[in-house]
Design a protein around this motif. Structure first.
Motif, mmCIF file in Angstrom:
data_model
loop_
_atom_site.group_PDB
_atom_site.id
_atom_site.type_symbol
_atom_site.label_atom_id
_atom_site.label_comp_id
_atom_site.label_asym_id
_atom_site.label_seq_id
_atom_site.Cartn_x
_atom_site.Cartn_y
_atom_site.Cartn_z
ATOM 1 N N ARG B 221 0.862 -1.251 -0.118
ATOM 2 C CA ARG B 221 -0.027 -0.045 0.098
ATOM 3 C C ARG B 221 0.788 1.200 -0.021
ATOM 4 N NH1 ARG B 221 -5.335 -1.475 2.928
ATOM 5 N NH2 ARG B 221 -6.263 -2.991 1.345
ATOM 6 N N GLN B 222 1.974 1.383 0.743
ATOM 7 C CA GLN B 222 2.890 2.492 0.665
ATOM 8 C C GLN B 222 3.297 2.743 -0.878
ATOM 9 O OE1 GLN B 222 5.517 2.140 3.965
ATOM 10 N NE2 GLN B 222 4.104 3.785 5.193
ATOM 11 N N GLU B 224 1.763 1.794 -3.571
ATOM 12 C CA GLU B 224 0.606 2.212 -4.139
ATOM 13 C C GLU B 224 0.489 3.823 -4.014
ATOM 14 O OE1 GLU B 224 -1.802 -1.968 -4.255
ATOM 15 O OE2 GLU B 224 -2.608 -0.279 -3.021
ATOM 16 N N LEU B 225 0.520 4.102 -2.940
ATOM 17 C CA LEU B 225 0.409 5.624 -2.547
ATOM 18 C C LEU B 225 1.446 6.371 -3.315
ATOM 19 C CD1 LEU B 225 -1.016 7.926 -0.652
ATOM 20 C CD2 LEU B 225 0.788 7.459 0.878
ATOM 21 N N VAL B 228 0.168 6.709 -6.723
ATOM 22 C CA VAL B 228 -0.859 7.416 -7.189
ATOM 23 C C VAL B 228 -0.467 8.989 -6.985
ATOM 24 C CG1 VAL B 228 -2.972 8.109 -5.676
ATOM 25 C CG2 VAL B 228 -2.810 5.875 -6.242
ATOM 26 N N LEU B 229 0.524 9.286 -5.971
ATOM 27 C CA LEU B 229 0.895 10.518 -5.966
ATOM 28 C C LEU B 229 1.476 11.052 -7.191
ATOM 29 C CD1 LEU B 229 3.078 10.887 -2.388
ATOM 30 C CD2 LEU B 229 1.129 12.574 -3.441
ATOM 31 N N ASP B 231 0.359 10.309 -10.338
ATOM 32 C CA ASP B 231 -0.744 10.753 -11.193
ATOM 33 C C ASP B 231 -1.262 12.130 -10.600
ATOM 34 O OD1 ASP B 231 -1.822 7.280 -11.622
ATOM 35 O OD2 ASP B 231 -0.385 8.462 -12.594
ATOM 36 N N PHE B 232 -1.453 12.129 -9.495
ATOM 37 C CA PHE B 232 -1.968 13.239 -9.079
ATOM 38 C C PHE B 232 -1.258 14.301 -9.160
ATOM 39 C CE2 PHE B 232 -4.371 15.845 -6.114
ATOM 40 C CZ PHE B 232 -3.624 16.576 -5.052
ATOM 41 N N SER B 235 -1.812 15.546 -12.885
ATOM 42 C CA SER B 235 -3.143 16.336 -13.059
ATOM 43 C C SER B 235 -2.922 17.600 -12.586
ATOM 44 C CB SER B 235 -4.239 15.402 -12.602
ATOM 45 O OG SER B 235 -4.345 15.495 -11.287
ATOM 46 N N VAL B 236 -2.422 17.804 -11.299
ATOM 47 C CA VAL B 236 -2.118 19.100 -10.704
ATOM 48 C C VAL B 236 -1.679 20.183 -11.419
ATOM 49 C CG1 VAL B 236 -1.289 20.158 -8.700
ATOM 50 C CG2 VAL B 236 -2.888 18.415 -8.433
ATOM 51 N N LEU B 238 -1.188 19.965 -14.681
ATOM 52 C CA LEU B 238 -1.954 20.394 -15.990
ATOM 53 C C LEU B 238 -3.010 21.616 -15.449
ATOM 54 C CD1 LEU B 238 -2.443 17.012 -17.618
ATOM 55 C CD2 LEU B 238 -1.045 18.959 -18.525
ATOM 56 N N LEU B 239 -3.555 21.063 -14.313
ATOM 57 C CA LEU B 239 -4.508 22.252 -13.813
ATOM 58 C C LEU B 239 -3.728 23.609 -13.530
ATOM 59 C CD1 LEU B 239 -7.343 22.709 -12.972
ATOM 60 C CD2 LEU B 239 -6.976 22.018 -10.686
ATOM 61 N N PHE B 251 0.005 25.520 -7.993
ATOM 62 C CA PHE B 251 -0.266 24.493 -8.460
ATOM 63 C C PHE B 251 0.587 23.448 -9.028
ATOM 64 C CE2 PHE B 251 -4.621 23.369 -7.822
ATOM 65 C CZ PHE B 251 -5.636 24.392 -8.064
ATOM 66 N N LEU B 254 3.063 22.244 -6.254
ATOM 67 C CA LEU B 254 2.245 21.146 -5.682
ATOM 68 C C LEU B 254 2.522 19.984 -6.518
ATOM 69 C CD1 LEU B 254 0.257 20.807 -3.025
ATOM 70 C CD2 LEU B 254 -1.405 20.194 -4.815
ATOM 71 N N TRP B 394 6.670 18.288 1.354
ATOM 72 C CA TRP B 394 5.600 19.013 1.488
ATOM 73 C C TRP B 394 5.954 20.632 1.969
ATOM 74 C CZ3 TRP B 394 2.154 17.635 -2.044
ATOM 75 C CH2 TRP B 394 1.762 16.480 -2.057
#
Lengths: 527, 415
Positions: B221-222, B224-225, B228-229, B231-232, B235-236, B238-239, B251, B254, B394
Motif C-alpha cells: 500500500r505504501q 501504491e500511494l 498515486v501521488l 498521477d495526482f 493532473s495538478v 496540468l490544472l 499548483f 504542488l 511538502w
C-alpha cells in the motif's frame, strides 16, 4: 405549411399577446417594476408589496414579464456595485427525512406510492426574512420547482446545480442510503445557494425557506413547450457549436400555450439560418474576449475534473495505508501478548509491543490526515459542480442572442413586405385600399416587433452583464478558495508527516533501550 | 545505500562467536556470502546462478578462500542433506521454490532470493554443529560437475517414504501441526513442558504469519500511494497550466512536489520489503523448520517406544520358549539381542534429539529476540525516515503558499 395570411395573423396576434398585456397599466407587474429591483437588495420593496409579491410569484413569469423585469438599467449597477456583506448570515440545514404515504395512491400501477419530506431549517439575520429561525417541510419536487424558477428568474447567473433526480437509483439503492445521500446533497445545494450573493436574496428562495404549507411557487410550464425548447437548441448542438450542456429544466423563454409555438418555430428557423449563414443578422456573438474566456473555462473544467478524480484516488490510497498500519499494529500487539504469556522472550515481547503501539498511533494520524485532506481537496469537487452553473449561464446568453436575432429578422422581413406592397400599390392610381390596409397593419406589427426587439436587446445586454459580473466573482472566489485549499493541504501533509515521524523516532529510541543496542542514526540507512 | 544493505544481508546474524566453536577447533572462522545473481539459459530452462564466496581458517577446507557458482537446486540439495543427517537440529529454511515467479525472474524477485540464500548460508556457517558438516564443505568447494553429480545421485536416496513427515511438512503445514500435536497418532510423549512448547510453536507460527501478512500489505500500500501521488502530481500540474498566474505556479509546485515524493516512496518500497517483510517471512519459515524437528522427535519417540515394546514382548516370549521349547530358544535369543540393540539405538537417537532440541530452542529464542529486535528497530527507523522525507517535501511549498498576497485576484475583466 401555413399560408402567408395566416402567418401574418398569427404574428400579429402573437405580438399583441406578448406586449399588450404587459403594457397595460393595470398589469400586476407594472407596480412592482416601477420601483424595486428584482434582486431584493433594496429591502423596502419586500415590505411595501408583501402580499402582492406573493401573488406575483404564484404564476411563473411569462416571456414578457421576464423581459420587463430585466429592463431597468439603473438597477444593474445597483446590483453589482454593492458588495454583499457576508456579515449577513444565512445558514440552512436539511434534516429529519420522513416518508409520507401518498393519498389516493394509484394502486393499479402497483407502485408503493409514498414520498419523502425533509425539514429545511433556516437561521438568518437578513432583514427581508422577517424572522431568525424557522423550519418548513419540503419534498424533492419542491426543490426542483425552486431550481427551475431560479433558472428562469436569474438568467445569466452562475446558478449552483440542484441534486439529480436519480429516478433509477432510487429504485436500486437501499431506501435509507438513498434518502441520506439526498439529504446531504440537498444541504450542500442550499449552502451553495446561500453563498451566492444574488441568489441568497431572491424571493424564490425566501418563499421556499419560509412559506408554511404548500410551496407558493408554481412549477414551470407545460412539457410540450419545454420539449420544443429543447428542439430549438438542437441545430446548434448538431452543428457542434460549443459544449452547452442543457439541463432539462433549462428553458430559454418559458412559453405559454400554443401561440408561442409560432415564435419557437421561428427561432428554430432563425438558428438554422444563422448556422448556414444565409441571412447575416447585425448582431453576432462578436465578443471574442468572451468566446476566448469560454474556451479557457472549458479547458479549466476538463483539467479540474481530472484533478478532482486523482484527488479522490490519492485520498483513498492514503486511507488504505492508514488502515493497514492499524492492522499491523494489532498483529504485533497479539504477538507481544502471546510472547509475554509464554514467557520465553520478554524482551522480544516488549519490542513487539513498542512497535505495535507506534503503528496504532501512526495509523490514527494517517486517518486524521486523510480526513483533513478530504475537506481541503473537496474544493476541487465543489468548483467542478459550480461550473455546471456556468454552462447554463452561457446558454442563457446564447438563447437571448438568438431571440434578438429572430426579432431583428422579423423586422427585416416585414419591412421587406411593406416595401413590396408599397411598390405594388403604386401601380394603381389612388392606391389599393386592401393594400393600404395591409401596409398599415404591417407597419403596426413592425413597430411592435421593433419594441420587442429593443427589449430583447436590453435583456441580452443584461444577461451579458450578469455573465461578466459572475465571471469576475467566479475568478476571484476561485483564486481565493483554491489558494486556501493548497495552503490547507500542504500544511496538513507537513503537520501529520511530522507527527508520524515523531511517533516512529520515539519507537526507535525505546527499542534500543530495551535491547541495549548501539544507537544508529537512521539517516545512515538511506543514502 | 548499497553498503548498508550488504551489511544487513546476514539478517543481523553476528559472525561466529567463541562460544559457538567446535570442540578443539580453536577460533573457527567461516564466512560465506552469496552474491552476483546471473540469469543463465533461456525459456523454460532458464535459471539463476549465484556466486558463493567462502573465507575460512578451518583446516578441513582446501585453502582460506574459495569461490563457486551454484544454482537454487544446489542449495536445496544441501538443505536436504543437512536435514537428513542432523535430526534434532533446526535447519535454517530456504526461500520458497515459487514455480510461477521463477519464469518472470523480476529484478526484485532475484534480489529477494539472493538475500534469503545469503541468510541461509550464514545461519549454517554460524551454527555450532552445522558449520562442521561434510556436505557443507562439499557444497562450498566442489566444482560444478561434481556438484551436479552429487545432486542427481542423491535424488533417488532421498525418496520420500509415505510415513516420512518431512514430505508431509513440505506439502501441508496444517497436517504437520496436527501430527506434532499428536492429534492423529496415539503414541506420544506426555511431558507437559514439551506439550506446552509444541502448542507455543504452532501458535507462534500463526502470529508471525499474520504479522508478516500485514507487513506485506503495508509495503504494497505504501508503494501504491507512491504511484498515486505521481498521477495526482501530473493532473495538478496540468490544472496549474490552465490557471496561470501565481495560483498556476502554486499548483505547478504542488504537482512537482507530489511527483518527487512519489519517486522517493516507490524506491523505498523495495528497501522496506527487504528489511521488514522478508525477515519476518524467514522467521515464519524457521518456525516451520522447528516443527519439522518436532515431527522428527515424535517419530524417533514412536520408534523407540515401538522397539521397546517389541523387545519386551520378544523377551517374554523367549522366557516362555526357554521353558517349553529350549531347542528353539537359541535362534530367538539372537533375534532378541538384535531387537534389544535396535531398541537401545532408537532410545539414544531419541534422547539425542531431545538434547539437541533443547539447545536449539534456547538458541532460537535468543536469535529471535536479537534478529527481530533489529528488524523492528529498522522498521521504525524506515518509517520515521519516510515520514521525515514526506514532511520535508511538502514543507518546501509553504513559503510560497503562505504568502498572504497569493490569493488575491490578478484578473482584469473586460466584459
Amino acid at each position: 405549411m401555413m399560408g402567408s395570411d395566416e402567418e401574418e395573423d398569427d404574428e400579429r396576434r402573437g405580438a399583441n399577446f406578448f406586449f399588450s398585456s404587459a403594457l397595460q397599466e393595470s398589469h400586476p407587474l407594472a407596480a412592482k417594476l416601477a420601483d424595486a429591483d428584482q434582486f431584493g437588495f433594496q429591502e423596502s420593496s419586500a415590505q411595501s408589496s408583501g402580499s402582492l409579491q406573493e401573488d406575483l410569484l404564484l404564476e411563473p413569469p411569462s416571456y414578457a414579464d421576464a423581459i420587463f423585469s430585466r429592463d431597468l438599467s439603473h438597477s444593474m449597477t445597483a446590483v453589482f456595485s454593492q458588495t454583499d456583506s457576508f456579515s449577513n448570515v444565512l445558514t440552512i440545514t436539511v434534516t429529519d427525512p420522513q416518508k409520507i404515504p401518498e393519498s389516493g395512491a394509484s394502486l393499479a400501477a402497483g407502485v408503493a406510492s409514498s414520498y419523502v419530506t425533509y425539514l429545511i431549517n433556516t437561521h438568518t439575520n437578513i432583514a427581508s426574512y422577517q424572522g431568525s429561525d424557522f423550519s418548513v417541510r419540503r419534498r424533492f419536487r419542491d426543490v426542483v420547482t425552486l431550481a427551475d424558477r431560479l433558472a428562469q428568474s436569474f438568467r445569466g447567473f452562475f446558478i449552483p446545480p440542484r441534486p439529480d433526480k436519480n429516478t433509477m437509483e432510487s429504485q436500486v439503492m437501499q431506501k435509507d442510503e438513498f434518502i441520506e445521500n439526498r439529504r446531504a446533497a440537498l444541504e450542500k445545494y442550499f449552502s451553495r445557494l446561500a453563498a451566492h450573493p444574488v441568489l441568497r436574496r431572491s424571493d424564490e428562495l425566501r418563499l421556499f425557506l419560509q412559506a408554511e404549507g404548500k410551496l407558493p411557487l408554481a412549477p414551470t410550464t407545460d412539457m410540450a413547450s419545454r420539449m420544443l425548447d429543447g428542439a430549438a437548441n438542437l441545430p446548434r448542438q448538431l452543428f457542434g457549436e460549443g459544449s452547452t450542456i442543457l439541463a432539462p429544466h433549462e428553458a430559454a423563454q418559458p412559453t405559454k400555450g400554443g401561440r408561442d409555438l409560432v415564435r419557437l418555430f421561428k427561432e428554430l428557423k432563425q438558428s438554422v439560418t444563422n448556422d448556414w449563414g444565409s441571412t447575416r443578422p447585425a448582431i453576432i456573438e462578436e465578443d471574442r474576449v468572451f468566446l476566448k474566456k469560454k474556451e479557457k473555462l472549458q479547458d479549466l473544467e476538463h483539467h479540474l475534473s481530472d484533478a478532482s478524480q486523482q484527488a479522490e484516488v490519492l485520498v483513498k490510497a492514503q486511507q488504505e495505508v492508514g488502515e493497514v498500519m492499524g492492522e499491523l499494529g494489532l498483529a504485533f500487539i497479539k504477538v507481544a501478548k502471546f510472547e509475554m504469556e509464554a514467557g520465553f522472550t520478554p524482551v522480544h515481547a516488549a519490542d513487539a509491543k513498542c512497535v505495535a503501539t507506534g503503528a496504532v498511533k501512526a495509523s490514527r494520524f494517517y486517518r486524521e490526515c486523510t480526513a483533513h485532506c478530504v475537506q481541503h481537496l473537496d474544493t476541487l469537487h465543489e468548483y467542478l459542480a459550480l461550473m455546471q452553473g456556468l454552462h447554463t449561464a452561457f446558454a442563457d446568453r446564447s438563447n437571448a442572442l438568438l431571440t434578438v436575432q429572430t426579432l431583428m429578422s422579423d423586422v427585416a422581413t416585414n419591412n421587406m413586405r411593406i416595401e413590396k406592397l408599397e411598390a405594388a400599390s403604386n401601380k394603381f392610381f389612388g392606391g389599393n385600399s386592401t393594400h393600404n390596409r395591409k401596409v398599415s397593419e404591417l407597419k403596426g406589427a413592425v413597430k411592435v416587433t421593433e419594441e420587442a426587439r429593443d427589449l430583447a436587446q436590453k435583456e441580452y445586454d443584461c444577461i451579458k452583464e450578469h455573465n461578466r459580473a459572475e465571471l469576475e466573482r467566479f475568478e476571484e472566489e476561485r483564486q481565493r478558495d483554491f489558494t486556501n485549499m493548497l495552503q490547507g493541504f500542504a500544511h496538513t501533509q507537513v503537520g501529520y508527516a511530522e507527527k508520524i515521524c515523531n511517533v516512529w523516532t520515539e519507537v526507535a529510541k525505546d527499542e534500543m533501550s530495551y535491547s541495549g543496542r548501539i544507537a544508529e542514526p537512521f539517516s545512515q540507512f538511506y543514502k | 545505500m548499497e553498503p548498508f544493505l550488504l551489511q544487513r544481508s546476514a539478517g543481523g546474524v553476528p559472525p561466529l562467536s567463541p562460544s559457538m566453536t567446535g570442540a578443539g577447533a580453536g577460533q573457527s572462522f567461516l564466512s560465506i556470502s552469496v552474491t552476483d545473481p546471473v540469469k543463465l539459459g533461456s525459456g523454460v530452462q532458464a535459471y539463476i546462478s549465484y556466486r558463493v564466496s567462502t573465507k575460512t581458517n578451518m583446516q578441513e577446507y582446501r585453502g582460506p578462500e574459495k569461490i563457486v557458482i551454484r544454482r537454487f537446486s544446489d542449495f536445496v540439495w544441501l538443505h536436504e542433506r543437512l536435514a537428513e543427517r542432523n535430526k534434532g537440529i533446526v535447519i535454517p529454511p530456504l526461500p520458497e521454490k515459487s514455480a510461477v515467479e521463477k519464469f518472470r525472474f523480476s529484478a526484485e524477485f532475484i534480489e529477494v532470493r539472493r538475500r534469503a540464500l545469503d541468510v541461509f548460508m550464514n545461519r549454517i556457517a554460524t551454527h555450532p554443529q552445522l558449520h562442521m558438516s561434510e556436505d557443507l564443505k562439499n557444497f562450498l568447494q566442489a566444482d560444478e560437475e561434481a556438484m551436479e553429480r552429487a545432486r542427481s545421485a542423491e535424488g533417488s536416496v532421498f525418496k520420500k517414504k509415505p510415513s516420512d513427515f518431512m514430505q508431509m511438512f513440505k506439502d501441508v503445514q496444517m497436517k504437520v501441526s496436527d501430527a506434532v500435536l499428536g492429534k492423529d497418532k496415539p503414541v506420544e510423549e506426555t511431558d507437559p513442558e514439551y506439550e506446552k512448547l509444541k502448542h507455543y510453536v504452532v501458535d507462534l507460527e500463526d502470529h508471525l504469519a499474520e504479522a508478516q501478512r500485514q507487513s506485506m500489505k503495508l509495503v504494497k500500500r505504501q508503494r501504491e500511494l507512491g504511484q498515486v501521488l505521481s498521477d495526482f502530481g501530473k493532473s495538478v500540474k496540468l490544472l496549474g497550466n490552465c490557471e496561470g498566474g501565481s495560483l498556476g505556479k502554486a499548483f505547478a509546485d504542488l504537482g512537482g512536489c507530489a511527483d518527487q515524493l512519489s519517486f522517493k516512496l516507490q524506491n523505498k518500497g523495495l528497501d522496506l520489503l527487504l528489511i521488514f517483510e522478508e525477515p519476518l517471512k524467514e522467521y515464519v519459515r524457521t518456525v516451520q523448520a522447528i516443527k519439522v524437528v518436532m515431527a522428527d522427535r515424535a517419530q524417533a519417540y514412536r520408534q523407540h517406544r515401538e522397539l521397546t515394546e517389541s523387545s519386551k514382548l520378544k523377551e517374554l516370549n523367549l522366557e516362555k520358549l526357554k521353558l517349553l521349547r529350549p531347542d528353539k530358544a537359541g535362534e530367538v535369543e539372537a533375534e532378541v539381542t538384535e531387537i534389544k540393540a535396535q531398541s537401545d539405538e532408537a532410545k539414544l537417537r531419541y534422547e539425542e534429539i531431545v538434547r539437541l532440541m533443547e539447545k536449539e530452542m534456547v538458541q532460537f529464542q535468543e536469535a529471535k529476540t536479537r534478529d527481530l529486535g533489529l528488524v523492528l528497530h529498522d522498521f521504525a527507523c524506515a518509517q520515521a525516515q519516510l515520514a521525515s522525507d514526506t514532511a520535508d517535501a511538502w514543507r518546501t511549498l509553504l513559503p510560497y503558499l503562505d504568502n498572504p498576497h497569493l490569493g488575491e485576484s490578478t484578473v482584469t475583466e473586460s466584459g
